[in-house]
Design a protein around this motif. Structure first.
Motif, mmCIF file in Angstrom:
data_model
loop_
_atom_site.group_PDB
_atom_site.id
_atom_site.type_symbol
_atom_site.label_atom_id
_atom_site.label_comp_id
_atom_site.label_asym_id
_atom_site.label_seq_id
_atom_site.Cartn_x
_atom_site.Cartn_y
_atom_site.Cartn_z
ATOM 1 N N TYR A 147 0.787 -1.236 0.000
ATOM 2 C CA TYR A 147 0.000 0.000 0.000
ATOM 3 C C TYR A 147 0.820 1.286 0.000
ATOM 4 O O TYR A 147 0.248 2.367 -0.123
ATOM 5 N N VAL A 148 2.145 1.205 0.144
ATOM 6 C CA VAL A 148 2.923 2.442 0.201
ATOM 7 C C VAL A 148 2.906 3.197 -1.130
ATOM 8 O O VAL A 148 3.263 4.373 -1.177
ATOM 9 N N LYS A 149 2.452 2.541 -2.195
ATOM 10 C CA LYS A 149 2.300 3.256 -3.469
ATOM 11 C C LYS A 149 1.258 4.364 -3.367
ATOM 12 O O LYS A 149 1.221 5.271 -4.203
ATOM 13 N N TYR A 150 0.407 4.294 -2.340
ATOM 14 C CA TYR A 150 -0.593 5.349 -2.103
ATOM 15 C C TYR A 150 -0.077 6.395 -1.114
ATOM 16 O O TYR A 150 -0.841 7.248 -0.668
ATOM 17 N N MET A 151 1.198 6.321 -0.761
ATOM 18 C CA MET A 151 1.772 7.190 0.262
ATOM 19 C C MET A 151 2.943 7.974 -0.330
ATOM 20 O O MET A 151 4.112 7.630 -0.123
ATOM 21 N N PRO A 152 2.677 9.044 -1.067
ATOM 22 C CA PRO A 152 3.747 9.767 -1.787
ATOM 23 C C PRO A 152 4.768 10.442 -0.886
ATOM 24 O O PRO A 152 5.944 10.544 -1.251
ATOM 25 N N ASN A 153 4.366 10.930 0.293
ATOM 26 C CA ASN A 153 5.344 11.548 1.196
ATOM 27 C C ASN A 153 6.330 10.503 1.705
ATOM 28 O O ASN A 153 7.541 10.754 1.770
ATOM 29 N N PHE A 154 5.826 9.338 2.080
ATOM 30 C CA PHE A 154 6.690 8.259 2.532
ATOM 31 C C PHE A 154 7.709 7.919 1.445
ATOM 32 O O PHE A 154 8.916 7.837 1.709
ATOM 33 N N GLN A 155 7.241 7.738 0.228
ATOM 34 C CA GLN A 155 8.137 7.378 -0.863
ATOM 35 C C GLN A 155 9.162 8.478 -1.132
ATOM 36 O O GLN A 155 10.346 8.203 -1.381
ATOM 37 N N LYS A 156 8.712 9.736 -1.075
ATOM 38 C CA LYS A 156 9.623 10.851 -1.353
ATOM 39 C C LYS A 156 10.779 10.902 -0.361
ATOM 40 O O LYS A 156 11.953 11.027 -0.755
ATOM 41 N N TYR A 157 10.454 10.795 0.941
ATOM 42 C CA TYR A 157 11.518 10.984 1.926
ATOM 43 C C TYR A 157 12.355 9.727 2.126
ATOM 44 O O TYR A 157 13.517 9.825 2.540
ATOM 45 N N VAL A 158 11.813 8.565 1.813
ATOM 46 C CA VAL A 158 12.656 7.370 1.760
ATOM 47 C C VAL A 158 13.740 7.559 0.714
ATOM 48 O O VAL A 158 14.920 7.245 0.938
ATOM 49 N N LYS A 159 13.365 8.121 -0.433
ATOM 50 C CA LYS A 159 14.330 8.344 -1.517
ATOM 51 C C LYS A 159 15.293 9.472 -1.182
ATOM 52 O O LYS A 159 16.519 9.327 -1.312
ATOM 53 N N GLU A 160 14.764 10.626 -0.734
ATOM 54 C CA GLU A 160 15.617 11.786 -0.469
ATOM 55 C C GLU A 160 16.615 11.532 0.646
ATOM 56 O O GLU A 160 17.745 12.033 0.609
ATOM 57 N N TRP A 161 16.214 10.754 1.654
ATOM 58 C CA TRP A 161 17.087 10.500 2.788
ATOM 59 C C TRP A 161 17.845 9.182 2.662
ATOM 60 O O TRP A 161 18.451 8.719 3.628
ATOM 61 N N ASP A 162 17.769 8.559 1.481
ATOM 62 C CA ASP A 162 18.546 7.366 1.167
ATOM 63 C C ASP A 162 18.256 6.226 2.153
ATOM 64 O O ASP A 162 19.167 5.650 2.755
ATOM 65 N N LEU A 163 16.985 5.890 2.274
ATOM 66 C CA LEU A 163 16.558 4.891 3.253
ATOM 67 C C LEU A 163 15.963 3.630 2.626
ATOM 68 O O LEU A 163 15.466 2.765 3.342
#
Length: 556
Positions: A147-163
């Motif tokens: 379901y995280v595909k429906y969570m754009p903030n989660f996806q954005k900051y996982v990517k930006e913060w290299d997580l």
């Protein structure tokens, strides 16, 4: 000992032993699969959801919706229905939260019972990595990776913060992960060494960068204060061994986890407490105890009641001890009460390095949330996902959860947050004496939600300059240990491993303490290892390594 989540204690000591074992028998989990929608997969349908919801936008349901949430009440700050935070959330998002309250004292037991019985609310906050495994095994919580595909903030900051690699490590044996964590832009050890810097400098030692340098400094301090035992823990050894272990190339104390560590040379998991690094660490602390440099009582007694490490710090009997940002305040208050105000400098220092290098614990997540299976049956399930994505991960919500309403309770200029003078935040000693506290009176900076996801600027905003110096020192001079590769156990293996792990860990805990205190000679190390082998250590390692090989084969 006072349990306080912001000081990092609940995560390590607040859960009962049985749950700790269940939650740690398979900590390292990972996969290579994608969280993007599969081709032809149908989208969720929800009349209240936003059709144009995106990262860094405010979620607002098109009609009023209500979601249920489990809420842990801290003794010093129980939830109040009148808290402004709930009205502010509703005002911004059109979402009302229906709370089920559980007491802090037995929160994990209550949470487990509610989830297992099917009586838990939809949203389970305050979940640390590992907490979800027993519920994932019984399919009583949802696979959030679906379901995280429906969570754009989660996806954005996982990517930006290299997580992303860390998120992948949350996956269970089926390749899915069942909780979404709190994201931290920067991560430093919560517990480390707190020292009387003035005393170290007066002794001609300076701030120690390694455990060997610390020992040399303690010898000098002992010569100046012969009645002291200058180094202490206060958490029955579990804290100090935790942050020391990484520098010795092993895991111990609070960080013992499932007891295994990956050995690059053999390509297999080994049992940490039989490793050369673990033995070297034990020998080091045994030497401190033998020479009167270690307050051995602090390895056997909790830091509560009389004769605590805090008392000894104020009495010039201890000059370095395990602690956190909050411990600095506790020690300072005790020194002031002892008439030493203005005569000391208490600081956190980066965990000392050792034979393995200037190494600290791997980069960590903070607490996140799970969703119980009944959440999917809510007609506004998509709204729930969008709402939680906004609540946990959007910069707008992060600021609100910590500071309240911009322009009303605080102002912001760039990365600088300033609480208005008519408001206080007592939990962080900000504007003490103001009429209204944004924590106890308004519900902001609460332990359930506010500590979850933070940018570096937000973390810095409410902490004192000395703690900011500590963050910088760790980031500039220490290297996080690489996480171990994944070895996720299935439901049957989790049960087997829990049965084997308990007697093994009991033997480790008992003998580690005996070796350090000199109650068992180090010449009996091989006999101790044989005792672990007699408790089917090899069978336990076969489970872990079998899971590692299986997951590696299935996931490339």
């Amino acid at each position: 000992m006072k349990f306080d989540l912001r000081r990092g204690v609940l995560r390590r000591t607040g859960r009962p032993l049985t749950m700790a074992v269940a939650a740690t028998v398979a900590i390292a989990l990972a996969a290579c699969s994608s969280d993007s929608p599969e081709e032809g997969e149908s989208a969720l349908s929800d009349s209240a959801a936003m059709t144009n919801y995106a990262a860094d936008t405010t979620f607002k349901a098109s009609e009023p919706v209500k979601f249920s949430m489990l809420w842990t009440d801290w003794p010093e700050n129980p939830v109040k229905p009148s808290w402004q935070i709930f009205e502010e959330i509703k005002k911004r998002t059109n979402v009302s939260l229906e709370l089920t309250n559980i007491p802090f004292s037995d929160a994990k037991q209550k949470q487990s019972l509610l989830i297992s019985s099917g009586d838990a609310p939809q949203i389970i906050p305050l979940v640390y990595t590992g907490d979800e495994q027993q519920f994932a095994a019984t399919q009583s919580v949802l696979p959030m990776s679906d379901y995280v595909k429906y969570m754009p903030n989660f996806q954005k900051y996982v990517k930006e913060w290299d997580l992303q690699k860390m998120v992948d490590n949350l996956r269970q044996a089926d390749g899915k992960y069942y909780m979404v964590p709190g994201l931290q832009e920067v991560s430093v050890p919560t517990f480390t060494l707190v020292i009387r810097k003035d005393v170290f400098e007066q002794a001609g030692a300076g701030v120690p960068q390694t455990w060997d340098e610390l020992r040399a400094a303690l010898v000098k301090i002992k010569a100046k204060y012969p009645d002291s035992k200058p180094l202490a823990d206060g958490f029955e050894g579990a804290s100090m061994l935790n942050y020391a272990a990484h520098a010795f190339g092993t895991v111990a104390g609070w960080g013992f986890g499932n007891g295994t560590q990956f050995d690059e040379a053999s390509g297999k998991f080994i049992y940490a407490a039989t490793s050369p690094g673990y033995k070297t660490m034990v020998e080091y602390f045994n030497g401190l105890a033998k020479d009167g440099l270690l307050d051995t009582e602090s390895f056997t007694k909790k830091n509560d009641g009389s004769g605590t490490v805090t008392d000894k710090f104020a009495q010039n009997k201890v000059f370095a001890a395990s602690g956190s940002n909050g411990t600095v305040n506790d020690f300072s208050t005790a020194l002031d009460a002892a008439g030493q105000k203005g005569k000391y400098e208490v600081v956190e220092i980066a965990p000392p390095g050792g034979p393995a290098g200037q190494i600290v614990e791997p980069r960590n997540f903070w607490n996140g949330f799970m969703l119980t299976t009944k959440a999917k049956d809510d007609p506004h399930f998509l709204s729930m996902l969008q709402f939680l994505d906004w609540l946990y991960y959007s910069p707008e919500s992060r600021d609100m959860l910590r500071w309240g309403v911009e322009g009303q309770t605080y102002t912001k200029s760039g990365d600088k947050y300033t609480l208005k003078p008519e408001y206080s935040l007592k939990s962080f000693n900000i504007n003490l004496g103001a009429k209204t506290d944004i924590g106890t009176d308004l519900g902001y900076s609460n332990n359930v939600l506010a500590d979850s996801t933070e940018s570096r600027a937000l973390k810095v905003s409410y902490n004192p300059p000395a703690f900011v110096d500590y963050i910088n020192s760790v980031l500039e001079t220490r290297k996080p240990r690489a996480p171990f590769p994944p070895a996720p156990l299935n439901a049957d293996e989790l049960e087997q491993a829990a049965l084997l792990a308990t007697p093994l860990k009991d033997t480790v805990d008992t003998n580690t303490l005996k070796f350090i205190l000199g109650e068992r000679p180090l010449s009996e190390w091989d006999a101790y290892v044989s005792e672990l082998q007699a408790k089917n250590l090899q069978g336990y390692l076969d489970l872990i390594n079998g899971a590692y090989e299986r997951f590696k084969k299935n996931n490339g």
